[in-house]
Design an enzyme around this catalytic site. Structure first.
Site, PDB file in Angstrom:
ATOM      1  N   LYS A 182       4.576   6.200   3.353  1.00 53.64           N
ATOM      2  CA  LYS A 182       5.098   5.421   2.230  1.00 53.64           C
ATOM      3  C   LYS A 182       3.920   5.166   1.288  1.00 53.64           C
ATOM      4  CE  LYS A 182       5.474   1.890   0.400  1.00 53.64           C
ATOM      5  NZ  LYS A 182       4.916   1.723  -0.969  1.00 53.64           N
ATOM      6  N   GLU A 258      -6.185  -1.434   7.959  1.00 53.65           N
ATOM      7  CA  GLU A 258      -7.386  -1.353   7.109  1.00 53.65           C
ATOM      8  C   GLU A 258      -7.144  -2.274   5.924  1.00 53.65           C
ATOM      9  OE1 GLU A 258     -10.126   0.214   7.688  1.00 53.65           O
ATOM     10  OE2 GLU A 258      -9.570   1.506   9.362  1.00 53.65           O
ATOM     11  N   CYS A 292     -11.912  -1.316  -1.415  1.00 52.09           N
ATOM     12  CA  CYS A 292     -12.017  -2.337  -0.363  1.00 52.09           C
ATOM     13  C   CYS A 292     -13.468  -2.522   0.047  1.00 52.09           C
ATOM     14  CB  CYS A 292     -11.172  -1.939   0.836  1.00 52.09           C
ATOM     15  SG  CYS A 292     -11.641  -0.339   1.465  1.00 52.09           S
ATOM     16  N   GLU A 388     -11.279 -11.526  -3.244  1.00 50.94           N
ATOM     17  CA  GLU A 388     -11.640 -10.130  -3.495  1.00 50.94           C
ATOM     18  C   GLU A 388     -11.390  -9.877  -4.987  1.00 50.94           C
ATOM     19  OE1 GLU A 388      -9.109  -7.388  -1.360  1.00 50.94           O
ATOM     20  OE2 GLU A 388     -10.728  -5.945  -1.108  1.00 50.94           O
TER      21      GLU A 388
HETATM   22  P1  NAD Z   1      -0.877  -3.916  -1.074  1.00 49.13           P
HETATM   23  O1  NAD Z   1      -1.053  -4.574   0.242  1.00 49.13           O
HETATM   24  O2  NAD Z   1      -0.195  -4.635  -2.143  1.00 49.13           O
HETATM   25  O3  NAD Z   1      -0.087  -2.546  -0.911  1.00 49.13           O
HETATM   26  C1  NAD Z   1      -0.445  -1.558   0.010  1.00 49.13           C
HETATM   27  C2  NAD Z   1       0.786  -0.769   0.398  1.00 49.13           C
HETATM   28  O4  NAD Z   1       1.713  -1.627   1.050  1.00 49.13           O
HETATM   29  C3  NAD Z   1       1.541  -0.168  -0.773  1.00 49.13           C
HETATM   30  O5  NAD Z   1       2.079   1.072  -0.357  1.00 49.13           O
HETATM   31  C4  NAD Z   1       2.643  -1.160  -1.016  1.00 49.13           C
HETATM   32  O6  NAD Z   1       3.767  -0.600  -1.639  1.00 49.13           O
HETATM   33  C5  NAD Z   1       2.974  -1.576   0.399  1.00 49.13           C
HETATM   34  N1  NAD Z   1       3.586  -2.895   0.533  1.00 49.13           N
HETATM   35  C6  NAD Z   1       3.477  -3.961  -0.291  1.00 49.13           C
HETATM   36  N2  NAD Z   1       4.181  -5.000   0.192  1.00 49.13           N
HETATM   37  C7  NAD Z   1       4.734  -4.586   1.345  1.00 49.13           C
HETATM   38  C8  NAD Z   1       5.571  -5.210   2.319  1.00 49.13           C
HETATM   39  N3  NAD Z   1       5.960  -6.476   2.205  1.00 49.13           N
HETATM   40  N4  NAD Z   1       5.948  -4.485   3.391  1.00 49.13           N
HETATM   41  C9  NAD Z   1       5.550  -3.205   3.533  1.00 49.13           C
HETATM   42  N5  NAD Z   1       4.769  -2.561   2.655  1.00 49.13           N
HETATM   43  C10 NAD Z   1       4.356  -3.243   1.573  1.00 49.13           C
HETATM   44  O7  NAD Z   1      -2.342  -3.465  -1.471  1.00 49.13           O
HETATM   45  P2  NAD Z   1      -2.795  -2.712  -2.780  1.00 49.13           P
HETATM   46  O8  NAD Z   1      -2.821  -3.673  -3.909  1.00 49.13           O
HETATM   47  O9  NAD Z   1      -2.023  -1.438  -2.965  1.00 49.13           O
HETATM   48  O10 NAD Z   1      -4.265  -2.276  -2.372  1.00 49.13           O
HETATM   49  C11 NAD Z   1      -5.341  -3.121  -2.540  1.00 49.13           C
HETATM   50  C12 NAD Z   1      -5.762  -3.724  -1.223  1.00 49.13           C
HETATM   51  O11 NAD Z   1      -5.987  -2.701  -0.269  1.00 49.13           O
HETATM   52  C13 NAD Z   1      -7.075  -4.453  -1.334  1.00 49.13           C
HETATM   53  O12 NAD Z   1      -7.011  -5.676  -0.645  1.00 49.13           O
HETATM   54  C14 NAD Z   1      -8.062  -3.530  -0.651  1.00 49.13           C
HETATM   55  O13 NAD Z   1      -9.178  -4.174  -0.130  1.00 49.13           O
HETATM   56  C15 NAD Z   1      -7.215  -2.923   0.395  1.00 49.13           C
HETATM   57  N6  NAD Z   1      -7.793  -1.655   0.855  1.00 49.13           N
HETATM   58  C16 NAD Z   1      -8.338  -1.611   2.099  1.00 49.13           C
HETATM   59  C17 NAD Z   1      -8.920  -0.445   2.536  1.00 49.13           C
HETATM   60  C18 NAD Z   1      -9.534  -0.378   3.899  1.00 49.13           C
HETATM   61  O14 NAD Z   1      -9.673   0.703   4.402  1.00 49.13           O
HETATM   62  N7  NAD Z   1      -9.897  -1.476   4.524  1.00 49.13           N
HETATM   63  C19 NAD Z   1      -8.932   0.686   1.727  1.00 49.13           C
HETATM   64  C20 NAD Z   1      -8.353   0.614   0.457  1.00 49.13           C
HETATM   65  C21 NAD Z   1      -7.774  -0.582   0.035  1.00 49.13           C
END
Ligand code: NAD
Length: 484
Positions: A182, A258, A292, A388
């Site tokens: 997804k 992650e 991240c 962040e």
């Molecule tokens: P997000 O959590 O909003 O979304 C991530 C994914 O989850 C997307 O595909 C989104 O559509 C989905 N999603 C959102 N709400 C959901 C729910 N209630 N149930 C299931 N899926 C859901 O994050 P983002 O804004 O896309 O990404 C930024 C974040 O990701 C930052 O906090 C960053 O630090 C983190 N990140 C972490 C890593 C790592 O490896 N640790 C790598 C990249 C990004």
């Protein structure tokens, strides 16, 4: 722009389920926009609950034959996909820049980084080992096997649209797991292009299913509730990760998380300041600060703080801001919400007394740009020091002692990465051991490497991606006790 238009016209926008490209059931679509202009660039199939069930059914149906496929064959498919990704670097990079905003050069770097996960896991696929031992009392022989976990649900963020997928898909394929991916709503095109490459590389139908959708919570919930699901791997924010971990806990699924970081960047008085500024630019500005692993809090020894801050501000001010396709170094943030959030954090810090060394506001015009910014004298209570940032903004605080630097670094609920600049080897090792994080950049502004175990501790997540550890997340251990 002709090339971009042609590319977009030829890019897949359908769901990929059971080896078939098709519209969503009911035919709904959602829009993808270019954050450099705010304009719509594509309409993509919007998966429904029925599509989610179909994707998980396809995973379950494909799982036995895929698990029985020779490791060498799985390895060859990954190697072929690695080759095809490199051959398609220009198109994949342009697509990524169009939907995500980063500069073309950074997108090209991500294509190569993502492809490298396929090469790495192609090499790992043929090295999945077990054990055969005699029980200590001699009463039995013990055979330990590692087998694929089974159907996986993989949820990825928008900031690295290819790499965050590849480092889940690569090990899942290598281990013999089927999967439903997804992708983030903002950046589904890159993942659909990747699915096309894997299909062309010989991946059997049903092993990989891709469900772009606008209603993430509902669609992912259906996938996790599917009786065939065995694992969830999520990359994204800590808040969503917690929700999914709760759900996965209820179902007792294997999970990898992650999540977000609050990464400190430490500059000691004995550091090579020029190298520290180079590292700071990478750690802060890679991916427009939307990583991240981005340096989120700079802690600098007070004796070198002014010099470091001024040098960093000069470098930040020299960055060119503009659309990723224009050759500019700093592209737009992902959407208006992200930009207003960064702008509000900066505004509140300034109102509270922070000093602006460069930047401080969003430029005029279309697109979600924010000017590279350096803030000093930020009041301790300012929210920007406790969240962040996810944008091109550096805050600099000072410290007097090593103990103080470590304690400020660790004063956060998350623990993903940290950067340490010092020429003192003993200090470098001491501080590395004391920092509560999963990864440390020692005199280096980038930690990510497909051959290394990427991941965090504390609320930054569970599990590791990449490295020799990466494939373990997709394997279950079984043992057989055998009569002597
Ligand atoms: P997000 O959590 O909003 O979304 C991530 C994914 O989850 C997307 O595909 C989104 O559509 C989905 N999603 C959102 N709400 C959901 C729910 N209630 N149930 C299931 N899926 C859901 O994050 P983002 O804004 O896309 O990404 C930024 C974040 O990701 C930052 O906090 C960053 O630090 C983190 N990140 C972490 C890593 C790592 O490896 N640790 C790598 C990249 C990004």
């Amino acid at each position: 722009m002709q090339a971009a238009e042609t590319l977009l016209r030829e890019t897949a926008r359908d769901l990929f389920v059971g080896g078939v490209w098709r519209p969503a059931s009911g035919g709904a679509t959602f829009g993808v926009e270019n954050p450099a202009t705010g304009e719509a660039i594509a309409q993509v199939a919007d998966a429904t609950e029925a599509d989610a069930k179909a994707a998980m059914d396809a995973c379950v149906a494909a799982q036995p034959a895929w698990a029985a496929t020779a490791p060498r064959r799985r390895s060859e498919i990954l190697t072929e996909a690695w080759r095809r990704m490199l051959a398609a670097e220009d198109d994949l990079a342009m697509l990524m820049t169009l939907e995500m905003g980063k500069s073309l050069e950074e997108s090209r770097g991500e294509v190569r980084y993502a492809a490298e996960f396929f090469r790495w896991f192609a090499e790992e696929a043929v090295r999945i080992s077990g054990r055969f031992e005699l029980a200590p009392d001699g009463s039995a022989r013990l055979l330990t096997l590692r087998q694929p976990v089974g159907p996986c649900v993989l949820v990825t963020p928008w900031n690295f649209p290819l790499a965050m997928g590849a480092r889940k898909i690569g090990p899942a394929i290598a281990a013999g797991c089927t999967m439903t991916v997804k992708p983030a709503q903002q950046t589904p095109l890159s993942m659909l292009a990747l699915a096309g490459i894997l299909e062309a590389s010989g991946l059997p139908a049903g092993v990989l299913n891709v469900l772009p959708c606008a209603r993430a919570a509902e669609i992912v919930a259906v996938c996790l509730d599917h009786p065939g699901a065995r694992k969830v791997s999520f990359t994204g924010s800590t808040v969503v990760g917690r929700t999914l971990a709760r759900h996965a806990g209820e179902r007792l699924l294997r999970m990898s998380m992650e999540l977000g970081g609050d990464n400190p960047f430490l500059v000691f008085a004995d550091a090579d300041l020029e190298a520290a500024v180079d590292g700071a630019m990478l750690a802060k500005m890679r991916n427009i600060g939307e990583a991240c692993t981005a340096a989120n809090r700079f802690f600098v020894a007070s004796s070198v703080a002014t010099e470091f801050s001024e040098r960093l501000a000069r470098r930040m001010a020299a960055q060119t801001v503009g659309p990723g396709l224009s050759g500019a170094q700093v592209g737009p943030l992902i959407d208006e919400r992200a930009r207003s959030r960064v702008a509000e954090l900066v505004r509140a810090a300034i109102d509270g007394g922070a000093r602006v060394l460069t930047g401080g506001a969003a430029p005029e015009g279309p697109g979600y740009f924010f000017t590279p910014t350096v803030l000093v004298d930020v009041p301790a209570s300012a929210e920007i020091l406790h969240t962040e940032i996810f944008g091109p903004v550096a805050t600099i605080q000072t410290f007097e002692t090593e103990a103080e630097a470590v304690s400020m670094s660790n004063a956060t609920p998350v623990g993903l990465a940290a950067y340490v600049y010092t020429r003192d080897l003993a200090r470098a090792l001491r501080v590395t051991e004391a920092l509560e994080v999963g990864m440390v950049g020692l005199n280096r502004g980038v930690v990510s490497n497909p051959a290394a175990p990427f991941g965090g501790i504390k609320a930054s997540g569970l599990g590791r991606e990449g490295g020799r550890e990466g494939i373990d997340e997709y394997l279950s251990v079984k043992f057989a006790a055998i009569a002597v």
